[in-house]
Design a protein around this motif. Structure first.
Motif: not given
Length: 136
Positions: A11-19, A43-48, A94-95, A112-123
């Motif tokens: 599910l995590d993989h599908l959610m990441e691909q289709n967020s 996740a942040l390290t990989r993304f950067l 504030q999202q 800011v403190v990231l408490i999730e790694w979703g579309f908003e955080q990646r963007r």
């Protein structure tokens, strides 16, 4: 089941691909990483790194990069950005999935403190990465 069948995606993989298509799921709660700073930092390290940002790992719980730093905190992953005229407004931090966000009035410092790694955080990270890559 025979071993000829490919492994099913989780599910995590599908959610990441289709967020963008599964955004409604955020109404039911956060990701499995919610509030757990270590996986968020990873996740942040990989993304950067995927965005061609040079990342230096100061320790297992802290990284630095050209325009800021990130560290594991009790409630998630605290990210600090420093720079001229950050392309942010207060509502950006504030999202859903963000906590304890502060933006200096002169827009040179943001925490800011990231408490999730979703579309908003990646963007959010992607926008800042793009901003600083334009200055190079």
């Amino acid at each position: 089941m025979s071993e000829d069948h490919p492994k099913q995606r989780d599910l995590d993989h599908l959610m990441e691909q289709n967020s963008t298509e599964l955004g409604f799921l955020s109404a039911y709660g956060g990701t499995s990483m919610e509030g757990d700073g270590a996986p968020l930092l990873a996740a942040l390290t990989r993304f950067l790194k995927a965005g061609q940002v040079a990342v230096e790992e100061a320790s297992k719980s802290e990284i630095t990069f050209g325009f800021g730093s990130a560290s594991v905190v009790e409630t998630g992953c605290k990210v600090v950005f420093e720079g001229e005229n950050l392309p942010l407004v207060p509502s950006d931090i504030q999202q859903v999935g963000f906590a304890h966000g502060t933006l200096a009035k002169n827009r040179k410092h943001c925490e800011v403190v990231l408490i999730e790694w979703g579309f908003e955080q990646r963007r959010f990270i992607e926008r800042l990465t793009e901003h600083f890559s334009l200055d190079e």
